[in-house]
Design a protein around this motif. Structure first.
Motif, PDB file in Angstrom:
ATOM      1  N   LEU A 292      27.461  14.638 -12.403  1.00 43.69           N
ATOM      2  CA  LEU A 292      28.454  15.332 -13.230  1.00 43.69           C
ATOM      3  C   LEU A 292      28.058  16.779 -13.507  1.00 43.69           C
ATOM      4  N   GLY A 293      27.143  17.312 -12.690  1.00 45.24           N
ATOM      5  CA  GLY A 293      26.841  18.741 -12.771  1.00 45.24           C
ATOM      6  C   GLY A 293      25.473  19.072 -13.299  1.00 45.24           C
ATOM      7  N   ASP A 294      24.961  18.303 -14.262  1.00 44.26           N
ATOM      8  CA  ASP A 294      23.664  18.616 -14.862  1.00 44.26           C
ATOM      9  C   ASP A 294      22.515  18.118 -13.988  1.00 44.26           C
ATOM     10  N   PRO A 295      21.347  18.774 -14.069  1.00 47.20           N
ATOM     11  CA  PRO A 295      20.184  18.323 -13.290  1.00 47.20           C
ATOM     12  C   PRO A 295      19.768  16.908 -13.658  1.00 47.20           C
ATOM     13  N   ILE A 296      19.320  16.156 -12.668  1.00 51.83           N
ATOM     14  CA  ILE A 296      18.652  14.891 -12.933  1.00 51.83           C
ATOM     15  C   ILE A 296      17.237  15.235 -13.414  1.00 51.83           C
ATOM     16  N   LYS A 297      16.791  14.569 -14.451  1.00 52.22           N
ATOM     17  CA  LYS A 297      15.472  14.873 -14.999  1.00 52.22           C
ATOM     18  C   LYS A 297      14.362  14.460 -14.026  1.00 52.22           C
TER      19      LYS A 297
ATOM     20  N   HIS B  42       0.791  -1.224   0.000  1.00 52.08           N
ATOM     21  CA  HIS B  42       0.000   0.000   0.000  1.00 52.08           C
ATOM     22  C   HIS B  42       0.828   1.280   0.000  1.00 52.08           C
ATOM     23  N   MET B  43       2.043   1.219   0.539  1.00 47.62           N
ATOM     24  CA  MET B  43       2.793   2.449   0.777  1.00 47.62           C
ATOM     25  C   MET B  43       3.217   3.120  -0.523  1.00 47.62           C
ATOM     26  N   ILE B  44       3.247   4.446  -0.486  1.00 40.68           N
ATOM     27  CA  ILE B  44       3.688   5.280  -1.601  1.00 40.68           C
ATOM     28  C   ILE B  44       4.852   6.143  -1.120  1.00 40.68           C
ATOM     29  N   ALA B  45       5.951   6.130  -1.866  1.00 42.08           N
ATOM     30  CA  ALA B  45       7.098   6.983  -1.537  1.00 42.08           C
ATOM     31  C   ALA B  45       6.996   8.284  -2.315  1.00 42.08           C
ATOM     32  N   GLY B  46       7.576   9.351  -1.763  1.00 34.92           N
ATOM     33  CA  GLY B  46       7.488  10.640  -2.448  1.00 34.92           C
ATOM     34  C   GLY B  46       8.573  11.599  -2.015  1.00 34.92           C
ATOM     35  N   VAL B  47       8.726  12.664  -2.787  1.00 32.25           N
ATOM     36  CA  VAL B  47       9.644  13.746  -2.445  1.00 32.25           C
ATOM     37  C   VAL B  47       9.010  15.073  -2.819  1.00 32.25           C
TER      38      VAL B  47
ATOM     39  N   GLN C 203      16.420  20.654  -3.768  1.00 29.88           N
ATOM     40  CA  GLN C 203      15.813  20.613  -5.106  1.00 29.88           C
ATOM     41  C   GLN C 203      15.516  19.182  -5.560  1.00 29.88           C
ATOM     42  N   PHE C 204      15.008  18.351  -4.637  1.00 25.86           N
ATOM     43  CA  PHE C 204      14.613  16.991  -5.002  1.00 25.86           C
ATOM     44  C   PHE C 204      13.531  17.049  -6.078  1.00 25.86           C
ATOM     45  N   ASN C 205      13.654  16.204  -7.097  1.00 22.27           N
ATOM     46  CA  ASN C 205      12.658  16.220  -8.171  1.00 22.27           C
ATOM     47  C   ASN C 205      12.284  14.841  -8.702  1.00 22.27           C
ATOM     48  N   SER C 206      12.925  13.774  -8.187  1.00 22.29           N
ATOM     49  CA  SER C 206      12.640  12.442  -8.709  1.00 22.29           C
ATOM     50  C   SER C 206      13.035  11.398  -7.676  1.00 22.29           C
ATOM     51  N   LEU C 207      12.442  10.207  -7.793  1.00 21.65           N
ATOM     52  CA  LEU C 207      12.787   9.138  -6.858  1.00 21.65           C
ATOM     53  C   LEU C 207      12.510   7.781  -7.474  1.00 21.65           C
ATOM     54  N   THR C 208      13.105   6.767  -6.871  1.00 24.83           N
ATOM     55  CA  THR C 208      12.895   5.382  -7.273  1.00 24.83           C
ATOM     56  C   THR C 208      12.990   4.517  -6.032  1.00 24.83           C
ATOM     57  N   THR C 209      12.422   3.328  -6.083  1.00 29.66           N
ATOM     58  CA  THR C 209      12.496   2.390  -4.970  1.00 29.66           C
ATOM     59  C   THR C 209      12.956   1.026  -5.471  1.00 29.66           C
ATOM     60  N   ASN C 210      13.639   0.260  -4.611  1.00 37.28           N
ATOM     61  CA  ASN C 210      13.980  -1.113  -4.951  1.00 37.28           C
ATOM     62  C   ASN C 210      13.009  -2.051  -4.242  1.00 37.28           C
TER      63      ASN C 210
ATOM     64  N   GLY D 191      16.758  11.790  -6.774  1.00 38.46           N
ATOM     65  CA  GLY D 191      17.504  12.669  -7.659  1.00 38.46           C
ATOM     66  C   GLY D 191      17.118  14.117  -7.437  1.00 38.46           C
ATOM     67  N   SER D 192      17.969  15.030  -7.898  1.00 34.01           N
ATOM     68  CA  SER D 192      17.705  16.447  -7.665  1.00 34.01           C
ATOM     69  C   SER D 192      18.027  17.270  -8.898  1.00 34.01           C
ATOM     70  N   ALA D 193      17.442  18.459  -8.943  1.00 33.33           N
ATOM     71  CA  ALA D 193      17.714  19.398 -10.027  1.00 33.33           C
ATOM     72  C   ALA D 193      19.144  19.920  -9.955  1.00 33.33           C
ATOM     73  N   LYS D 194      19.807  19.688  -8.836  1.00 33.34           N
ATOM     74  CA  LYS D 194      21.210  20.078  -8.697  1.00 33.34           C
ATOM     75  C   LYS D 194      22.130  19.026  -9.314  1.00 33.34           C
TER      76      LYS D 194
END
Length: 557
Positions: A390-395, A318-323, A352-359, A367-370
């Motif tokens: 390497l410097g660019d934002p994670i999408k 049931h659980m949902i992860a988020g940022v 600037q968190f903008n993305s996530l994943t779970t195992n 991931g972050s925009a930084k």
């Protein structure tokens, strides 16, 4: 006297740069951080009678000097002069978009230069491997500084090797004698497609794809409509089934979902609206209506959401992860009020968190925009590992992990980052960076996956903009990585990358489709890839195949 003699000998053995370092610094108003001497080549395309294109490097200058010159505002120039050091042949800013490739065997670099809407492929062959390595390292640093707008020297010492490559062996181009060492996947020529039967207007286009794991259904967002497709998992075709004509919230307000993922064994879909980050909408797919709305505390925003475990839509849960920008959290839909927040950790700094994943263990990668990636054992815990990128934002939606958590994949605009986050000691239960910190000297160095400068030139790709890359999914270990840019679909063999990354990183398969790709995702336990373009849904099969001889410039200098 003998000391003076040794000093004199050393000075005369140094290479003579034209222009000298001092002259180059004066001409470009900067600091020369690396230099080399070698030959400059330009790729020439020639169309053959059979319709194929032949590439060959033509030497444009011999014994010329290359200087890497660092200037203000995080700009670094690649500059090449003629043999006498009087006329500048090339001056180009160093950034990720030049698609720098290195070939230690040839002591050369190749890169892309876009001019008047066309691509040019340049190559520089250094006289010594030492000059090659130093110039490449400084160019990697320059790319990071340009993207992050920060000085490399200000980064933690333990992060610097992950940025400039450290002392790891340099990536080598694939060569013919290695053909039997790796397994690749072919994108089959034959494909099946179905069109979204839009009842309203052709102005709306497909914007997002999500593919079922418990069923053979795929869902496409298109304005305020959702298209439902079937097939591809156990069949050799894909077909349009139906559409949900109007997506409305519980108060009857029409909205166009921006993000979506499946939940509860593919019977529900979690939707997010572009203008309301404080709510998530739960759609009952059997009824085709929003049946519930989730919220957090007052003014709490949902930046991105994901299933609580990677295969939760199959295994249940049931659980949902988020940022959101500074918080990692989990929602529990079973809480009997609109505020579904179960646990969280709020950071004072806006990361600037903008993305996530779970195992499969429920560990979270963020991931972050930084451009940073954090690995957490739980939402409420401090991250175990921070990977600098390497410097660019994670999408947005741009991170993924294998089910066992041993590998992490991140998508930036022009390249992917693949990390092996397994600890060398392999302690059972604490074998990855999700559960245990790395020592400073053990921090993973990413493998940078990108389109080669040769392919950018060959296909005339002026701008790379990758869709979020994904591992293939199933009961067995992941086999492939998929992404796309424009109309080009790209698949890497993850199996080959794990075996020998230096050889396999350019053994991807690339196929041009009729339209720009919106997104792609593998069916569960299948080698079939579901692809959404602006108007169609395409099923594309990827099968193991023999390595075919690549176009090689190294034989054509």
């Amino acid at each position: 006297k003998s000391q003076r003699k040794r000093t004199s000998t050393t000075m005369t053995s140094r290479p003579t740069f034209c222009p000298s370092v001092c002259e180059a610094e004066e001409m470009l108003d900067g600091e020369v951080v690396a230099s080399g001497i070698g030959d400059l080549y330009l790729d020439r395309k020639k169309k053959l009678e059979n319709g194929q294109v032949e590439h060959k490097f033509i030497r444009k200058a011999t014994g010329v000097t290359i200087h890497i010159v660092k200037c203000g505002e995080f700009k670094t120039w690649l500059a090449i002069w003629d043999e006498e050091g009087k006329s500048r042949l090339i001056k180009q800013e160093i950034e990720h978009r030049i698609s720098l490739d290195t070939n230690e065997r040839e002591s050369s670099i190749t890169w892309i230069f876009v001019h008047n809407g066309t691509t040019r492929l340049w190559s520089f062959k250094f006289r010594t491997k030492g000059q090659l390595k130093e110039c490449v390292r400084k160019m990697r640093v320059a790319m990071f500084e340009k993207a992050r707008q920060e000085d490399f020297k200000d980064q933690p010492v333990e992060d610097r090797a992950a940025i400039d490559g450290g002392d790891d062996p340099m990536d080598e181009e694939y060569s013919s004698e290695d053909e039997n060492d790796v397994e690749v996947y072919e994108i089959q020529k034959k494909q099946y497609q179905a069109r979204f039967r839009d009842q309203k207007t052709s102005e709306q286009k497909n914007s997002h794809l999500t593919v079922g794991m418990a069923t053979d259904r795929a869902f496409v967002l298109r304005g305020s409509q959702i298209g439902v497709f079937k097939g591809g998992k156990d069949k050799d075709d894909v077909s349009f089934v139906t559409r949900i004509n109007e997506v409305r919230d519980s108060r009857g307000n029409l909205f166009s979902p921006e993000k979506a993922f499946l939940h509860d064994k593919d019977t529900k879909m979690i939707l997010m609206a572009p203008g309301d980050r404080q709510k998530a909408f739960v759609m009952d797919l059997n009824a085709g209506k929003v049946c519930e709305e989730w919220q957090g505390p007052k003014d709490f925003e949902f930046g991105a959401l994901a299933p609580g475990t990677k295969y939760q839509t199959i295994t249940g849960g049931h659980m949902i992860a988020g940022v959101n920008k500074n918080t990692v959290f989990r929602l529990d839909p079973r809480i009997s009020q609109k505020n579904k927040l179960a646990d969280n950790r709020v950071n004072k700094t806006n990361f600037q968190f903008n993305s996530l994943t779970t195992n499969e263990e429920g560990n979270i990668g963020v991931g972050s925009a930084k451009g940073e990636i954090r690995l957490l054992s739980e939402a409420s815990k401090i991250p175990k590992v921070l990977l600098p990128g390497l410097g660019d934002p994670i999408k947005p939606q741009g991170v993924d992990t294998t089910a066992d958590g041993k590998w992490v994949l991140a998508t930036c605009k022009e390249y992917l980052l693949l990390y092996n986050v397994t600890h060398k000691d392999g302690t059972k239960g604490k074998g990855t960076g999700f559960q245990k910190r790395f020592l400073k000297h053990e921090k993973p160095i990413p493998l940078k996956l990108k389109l080669s400068s040769e392919d950018l030139n060959h296909f005339g790709i002026l701008d790379v903009d990758f869709t979020p890359a994904r591992f293939s999914v199933g009961d067995s270990e992941e086999q492939m990585i998929s992404t796309s840019t424009g109309p080009f679909l790209i698949v890497w063999s993850f199996t080959a990358l794990k075996k020998n990354a230096a050889k396999a990183r350019y053994l991807y398969k690339i196929k041009k489709l009729a339209e720009n790709v919106v997104g792609e995702h593998f069916h569960y336990n299948s080698q079939k890839l579901v692809v959404s373009t602006k108007d169609d849904v395409v099923m594309q099969e990827c099968t193991p195949g023999a390595v075919k001889r690549r176009r090689r410039r190294t034989e054509n200098y």
